[in-house]
Design a protein around this motif. Structure first.
Motif, mmCIF file in Angstrom:
data_model
loop_
_atom_site.group_PDB
_atom_site.id
_atom_site.type_symbol
_atom_site.label_atom_id
_atom_site.label_comp_id
_atom_site.label_asym_id
_atom_site.label_seq_id
_atom_site.Cartn_x
_atom_site.Cartn_y
_atom_site.Cartn_z
ATOM 1 N N ARG A 135 0.824 -1.222 0.000
ATOM 2 C CA ARG A 135 0.000 0.000 0.000
ATOM 3 C C ARG A 135 0.849 1.260 0.000
ATOM 4 N N ASP A 136 2.069 1.156 0.510
ATOM 5 C CA ASP A 136 2.941 2.333 0.527
ATOM 6 C C ASP A 136 3.586 2.592 -0.836
ATOM 7 N N PHE A 137 3.557 1.606 -1.717
ATOM 8 C CA PHE A 137 4.180 1.744 -3.030
ATOM 9 C C PHE A 137 3.162 1.842 -4.162
ATOM 10 N N LEU A 138 1.909 1.521 -3.842
ATOM 11 C CA LEU A 138 0.866 1.580 -4.860
ATOM 12 C C LEU A 138 0.445 3.041 -5.019
ATOM 13 N N ILE A 139 0.650 3.609 -6.208
ATOM 14 C CA ILE A 139 0.371 5.038 -6.373
ATOM 15 C C ILE A 139 -0.785 5.315 -7.328
ATOM 16 N N GLY A 140 -1.196 4.317 -8.071
ATOM 17 C CA GLY A 140 -2.311 4.563 -8.981
ATOM 18 C C GLY A 140 -3.065 3.288 -9.295
ATOM 19 N N LEU A 141 -4.357 3.432 -9.559
ATOM 20 C CA LEU A 141 -5.189 2.269 -9.887
ATOM 21 C C LEU A 141 -6.232 2.657 -10.915
ATOM 22 N N ARG A 142 -6.588 1.709 -11.739
ATOM 23 C CA ARG A 142 -7.827 1.757 -12.511
ATOM 24 C C ARG A 142 -8.637 0.546 -12.081
ATOM 25 N N GLY B 9 -7.711 14.966 -3.998
ATOM 26 C CA GLY B 9 -8.928 14.232 -3.663
ATOM 27 C C GLY B 9 -8.664 13.105 -2.675
ATOM 28 N N LEU B 10 -9.658 12.246 -2.504
ATOM 29 C CA LEU B 10 -9.527 11.163 -1.530
ATOM 30 C C LEU B 10 -8.610 10.063 -2.083
ATOM 31 N N ASP B 11 -7.836 9.467 -1.204
ATOM 32 C CA ASP B 11 -6.871 8.437 -1.604
ATOM 33 C C ASP B 11 -7.572 7.075 -1.698
ATOM 34 N N LEU B 12 -8.321 6.900 -2.785
ATOM 35 C CA LEU B 12 -9.010 5.621 -2.973
ATOM 36 C C LEU B 12 -8.015 4.494 -3.263
ATOM 37 N N VAL B 13 -6.797 4.858 -3.674
ATOM 38 C CA VAL B 13 -5.783 3.835 -3.934
ATOM 39 C C VAL B 13 -5.558 3.006 -2.667
ATOM 40 N N LYS B 14 -5.381 3.702 -1.550
ATOM 41 C CA LYS B 14 -5.146 2.985 -0.293
ATOM 42 C C LYS B 14 -6.372 2.150 0.076
ATOM 43 N N LEU B 15 -7.542 2.725 -0.137
ATOM 44 C CA LEU B 15 -8.773 2.021 0.237
ATOM 45 C C LEU B 15 -8.931 0.724 -0.567
ATOM 46 N N LEU B 16 -8.588 0.784 -1.848
ATOM 47 C CA LEU B 16 -8.708 -0.410 -2.687
ATOM 48 C C LEU B 16 -7.641 -1.447 -2.346
ATOM 49 N N CYS B 17 -6.461 -0.939 -1.961
ATOM 50 C CA CYS B 17 -5.347 -1.848 -1.674
ATOM 51 C C CYS B 17 -5.688 -2.629 -0.402
ATOM 52 N N GLY B 18 -5.752 -3.926 -0.517
ATOM 53 C CA GLY B 18 -6.116 -4.740 0.637
ATOM 54 C C GLY B 18 -7.613 -4.881 0.820
ATOM 55 N N SER B 19 -8.408 -4.490 -0.189
ATOM 56 C CA SER B 19 -9.863 -4.642 -0.075
ATOM 57 C C SER B 19 -10.309 -5.981 -0.661
ATOM 58 N N HIS B 20 -9.383 -6.801 -1.103
ATOM 59 C CA HIS B 20 -9.654 -8.171 -1.537
ATOM 60 C C HIS B 20 -10.790 -8.268 -2.552
ATOM 61 N N GLY B 21 -10.800 -7.329 -3.464
ATOM 62 C CA GLY B 21 -11.780 -7.401 -4.549
ATOM 63 C C GLY B 21 -13.202 -7.095 -4.148
ATOM 64 N N THR B 22 -13.403 -6.547 -2.951
ATOM 65 C CA THR B 22 -14.772 -6.283 -2.512
ATOM 66 C C THR B 22 -15.289 -4.920 -2.981
ATOM 67 N N LEU B 23 -14.389 -4.040 -3.413
ATOM 68 C CA LEU B 23 -14.813 -2.692 -3.808
ATOM 69 C C LEU B 23 -14.730 -2.487 -5.320
ATOM 70 N N GLY B 24 -13.880 -3.232 -5.973
ATOM 71 C CA GLY B 24 -13.727 -3.050 -7.406
ATOM 72 C C GLY B 24 -12.875 -4.144 -8.017
ATOM 73 N N VAL B 25 -13.048 -4.320 -9.309
ATOM 74 C CA VAL B 25 -12.180 -5.234 -10.057
ATOM 75 C C VAL B 25 -11.006 -4.396 -10.539
ATOM 76 N N ILE B 26 -9.846 -4.600 -9.954
ATOM 77 C CA ILE B 26 -8.680 -3.820 -10.360
ATOM 78 C C ILE B 26 -8.296 -4.220 -11.777
#
Lengths: 478, 400
Positions: free
Chosen positions: B126-133, B154-171
């Protein structure tokens, strides 16, 4: 001049001002409640001084319990809340509105616990950034993120803005150094997120809270990582004939596998302004300057700097000036860290905070200077070169509305330029009120709506810092 | 089980839309190497990201790499190695633990926030993940973060998605910050230390200015007959040599150490990262406990009074791995009770059940139970991404 629109104050709240103040007075000590107009005026703006609004009242709780009671009361009354640390936000994140109560953490400034063995410190959120390092310095520890305002800014504000600083190239920014928070939600509910260990359970709410600009809650306490101080650290000044040469050198250093603890860039005007203020020994006969700091044992520093010097020679370096003493080191950093203050002595300015991919540095700097020149203004460029975080300081005269409009226009064009280059609108100062209306330039409506829905999950009524970060139009609920 | 394997992000969005219209949940899968992580998902259709492959951006001088989610990790690591760079959080490989085949993917690393021993010094994924689609549960394609190191827009949704185990979005695509691969490494081993003393030694080393990059303790019989306490230093050769001497001096009050042969040390750190010492027996439950290092030995002592367990410490003691018989609740009650006892009534950390049979993971809290207000926030956030509960329903918590 007022390019940025504020929402119209809610007259029904203003009409209830006396009742609201009476309610607050029952919750906090008299010296924690500020109601007189001349005293409220001290809270009418932050470091984005071109904009100001006098708040309904100001509350400065002393404890988490008081903070919780205040927020619960204001929630019940349907009053907007603007969170405030030290008020050093450069993006207007702490500028209030007439129908909002400012809730500040300035009186919550105690260090609660220091645990050297586990390398953590727990503090109330109103402590200043520098005092955290100060609290652990005797045991040779420090807190890594070091925004230039670190003497004044609070950890609450650092968490709100995910603040960075010169030494973040190696150590990361706030989000990489906060382990847990105790936070009060909009309705007064106290939650603990994370704790004094490295990874937390569930969704990474901590990662979401850091950088949320007072939109999700108010942080009352924080548990932070502290790190052992390096044995030694030494900055070196490298002077280059042009900005392009300096930018190329940065890319080559990183490409060679060297990540120093800091790489800071200043252009000619920034060098002149900072040297005149700090007498740091900056070379004045160069087009651009890099401050590169290396740390470790003296032998490690020697070895790393030797490699950097060899690379700099490929980029026509004209000056190499190594710090020879702690006093010289302090002067070099004083010059850099006082860049914003020193520039304020020369002219009024707006400080931009865009980020670009470092490979685009030469083109972006070139176009940036053109944009400012076309508007008949001057710009001093200071920035964190290792991570592409630009701070162009656009100089203007605040008493000339036409010039202020031009400066704001330049700022907007510069930020758009950063986004077009593959970067973003803000690297460490935040969106606040300043860049709120530029958000659709970086995000499409769907991207923004997802962020706003997450925000609304915390604050369905949009009471917390409501006129900030997201455009006033098109807001969505959870 | 039905399966859909989109080849493009648009196809992924279409698959989610189709599932949403039919109210038919999707189980999100990358390389399938970590299917045992989290609660069993209640879904009849699998959405695989394996058709979304390829490095989309790699700028070595900017320390940044982007790739589509299904890109095999070994492809990423090979490209980085070519330029002498690496994912500094050295992501754990779960294949030995779960006995799975296949290739871990970059998207899986992001979705699971998968990290390794260097987490203590360098940070987690999560500390190295800087961007997501990603595609959310509404079938919308969302971009968050970017390709630059610093970004507070804006809000750091990257951190929120990281470690969300696919429950919030299909990365669909992930961008990571990378770092230079350390030029050399040395591992110092101390033998024979009891747990408490070992953790004290680990804390002393990590509290020194020597930049210890990994620190672990294995009790007797896991790697060597004697207890083994390990410290890793990385960097330019001369720097590592110098710091190794200094580290020996720092640790002199504990035990004289021995520098391990590089190949052996490398294998040992990989084993620690991949939980190899506890892989057998394969039917035992595995727990991962995040705690304050100095309290970890007391927690283990208290736990062992209630239940038989094998264990070791990573992250200077801040991460305890446990192997406990998977019968009953697989030790859940004992583990969580010991965490509270070790804190004299307040929990000192959190526990994740990393491996156990499906029926156990269905009934026992796999992730640390959340306090009521946090659970409510988590549910509301889930609903903001995935209002119909289409994506990996139940993976993290019941209904989430």
């Amino acid at each position: 001049m007022s390019g940025i629109q504020f929402p119209k104050p809610d007259p029904s709240i203003i009409a209830r001002r006396e009742t609201i103040i009476a309610g607050l007075a029952a919750l906090v000590a008299p010296d924690s409640l500020i109601t007189a107009e001349d005293e409220r005026r001290a809270f009418e703006t932050d470091a984005l001084t071109a904009y100001r609004r006098i708040p309904l009242a100001v509350v400065l709780p002393r404890t988490t319990e008081e903070l919780s009671a205040v927020l619960a009361f204001l929630h019940k009354e349907g009053v907007n809340v603007v969170a405030r640390g030290a008020g050093t936000s450069l993006a207007g994140g702490a500028i209030p509105q007439e129908d909002a109560v400012v809730v500040g953490v300035a009186k919550m400034a105690r260090v609660l616990d220091i645990d050297y063995a586990n390398r953590t410190i727990r503090v109330q959120s109103g402590v200043t950034n520098l005092s955290i390092s100060g609290a652990v310095a005797a045991e040779r520890f420090f807190y890594a993120p070091d925004p230039s305002s670190q003497l004044a800014c609070t950890i609450a504000g650092n968490i709100g803005m995910n603040s960075g600083g010169a030494h973040c190239l190696k150590y990361g920014v706030t989000t990489n150094n906060v382990l847990g928070v105790k936070m009060v939600l909009v309705d007064g509910t106290v939650v603990e997120i994370g704790g004094p260990y490295l990874d937390s359970a569930g969704l990474d709410l901590l990662g979401l809270v850091v950088g949320s600009e007072g939109q999700l809650g108010i942080v009352a306490e924080a548990t932070l990582r502290i790190l052992p101080m390096p044995e030694d650290a030494r900055p070196v000044l490298f002077g280059f004939p042009t900005s392009e040469a300096a930018g190329g050198c940065v890319a080559a250093i990183i490409g060679a596998g060297i990540v120093p603890v800091a790489i800071e860039f200043m252009d000619k005007l920034a060098i002149e302004i900072c040297e005149d203020f700090a007498h740091a020994g900056y070379p004045l006969d160069v087009g651009a300057l890099l401050i590169i700091e290396s740390e470790g044992s003296p032998a490690e520093i020697d070895a790393e700097l030797a490699r950097i010097v060899a690379i700099a020679k490929d980029y026509s370096v004209t000056t190499i000036k190594e710090s020879k003493s702690a006093i010289e080191t302090a002067a070099i950093w004083k010059g850099r860290k006082s860049a914003f203050g020193a520039t304020g002595r020369v002219a009024d300015y707006i400080c931009m905070d865009g980020v670009i991919p470092t490979g685009k540095l030469p083109q972006v700097l070139h176009r940036l200077n053109e944009i400012v020149a076309e508007l008949g203004l001057r710009v001093a460029n200071v920035f964190h070169a290792g991570d592409g975080n630009l701070h162009p300081l656009v100089l203007y005269n605040i008493n000339d509305p036409a010039e202020q409009a031009k400066a704001e226009k330049a700022g907007e064009e510069i930020l758009k330029l950063c986004v077009e280059a593959g970067g973003c609108l803000t690297g460490e100062h935040g969106v606040g009120i300043e860049k709120r209306d530029l958000m659709p330039f970086q995000f499409n409506p769907v991207d923004l709506q997802q962020q706003m829905r997450v925000r609304a999950a915390f604050d369905p009524g949009w009471r917390l810092n409501p006129a900030k970060v997201f455009p006033l139009e098109g807001r969505v609920a959870a | 089980m039905n399966s859909v394997t989109p080849k493009t992000e648009a196809e992924a969005a279409e698959a989610v839309n189709t599932a949403r219209a039919a109210r038919r949940p999707l189980g999100i899968e990358g390389g399938g190497t970590r299917a045992g992580l989290g609660r069993p998902v209640a879904a009849q259709t699998r959405l695989s990201t394996r058709g979304l492959t390829g490095i989309t951006l790699y700028e070595p001088s900017e320390l940044v790499i982007s790739a589509r989610a299904g890109t095999p990790l070994n492809e990423i690591e090979a490209a980085l190695k070519d330029k002498n760079q690496a994912l500094a959080f050295e992501p754990m490989d779960h294949r030995a633990l779960y006995g799975t085949q296949g290739e871990p993917t970059l998207g899986g690393i992001a979705a699971g926030n998968i990290s390794g021993p260097r987490r203590i010094s360098a940070g987690a994924a999560r500390d190295f993940l800087i961007g997501l689609r990603f595609v959310n549960g509404r079938g919308e394609i969302i971009k968050t973060g970017g390709r630059v190191m610093k970004n507070v827009t804006g809000l750091d949704l990257v951190k929120l998605l990281c470690g969300s185990h696919g429950t919030l979005g299909v990365i669909t695509e992930a961008t990571f910050k990378v770092l230079p691969h350390p030029a050399s490494a040395a591992t110092l081993a101390l033998y024979g230390l009891a747990d408490g003393k070992a953790v004290a030694a680990l804390c002393a080393a990590l509290g020194s200015p020597l930049f210890v990059s990994a620190a672990a303790h294995l009790p007797a019989g896991l790697a060597t007959p004697e207890p083994l306490t390990l410290f890793r230093l990385e960097g330019p050769q001369a720097s590592v040599d110098e710091r190794l001497s200094a580290l020996r001096r720092t640790l002199a009050p504990f035990e004289s150490g021995e520098a391990l042969a590089p190949d052996y040390a490398g294998a040992l750190w990989r084993a620690i990262r991949n939980i190899v010492p506890l892989v057998s027996p394969p039917d035992a439950a595995i727990w991962r406990i995040s705690v304050q290092p100095t309290r970890a030995p007391k927690f283990v002592d208290l736990l062992l009074k209630q239940v038989a367990a094998r264990y070791y410490y990573d992250w200077g003691g801040g991460l305890v791995w446990l192997s406990i018989a998977a019968t009953g609740d697989a030790g859940a009650a004992a583990v969580r009770a010991a965490l509270v006892q070790a804190g004299n009534g307040q929990t000192i950390g959190h526990a994740t059940l990393v491996r156990a049979p499906d029926d156990v993971r269905r009934t026992v809290d796999v992730f640390e139970p959340l306090a009521a207000p946090l659970l409510k926030l988590t549910k509301d956030i889930k609903a903001s991404f995935d209002p119909d509960g289409i994506l990996n329903p139940g993976r993290m918590y019941a209904g989430i």
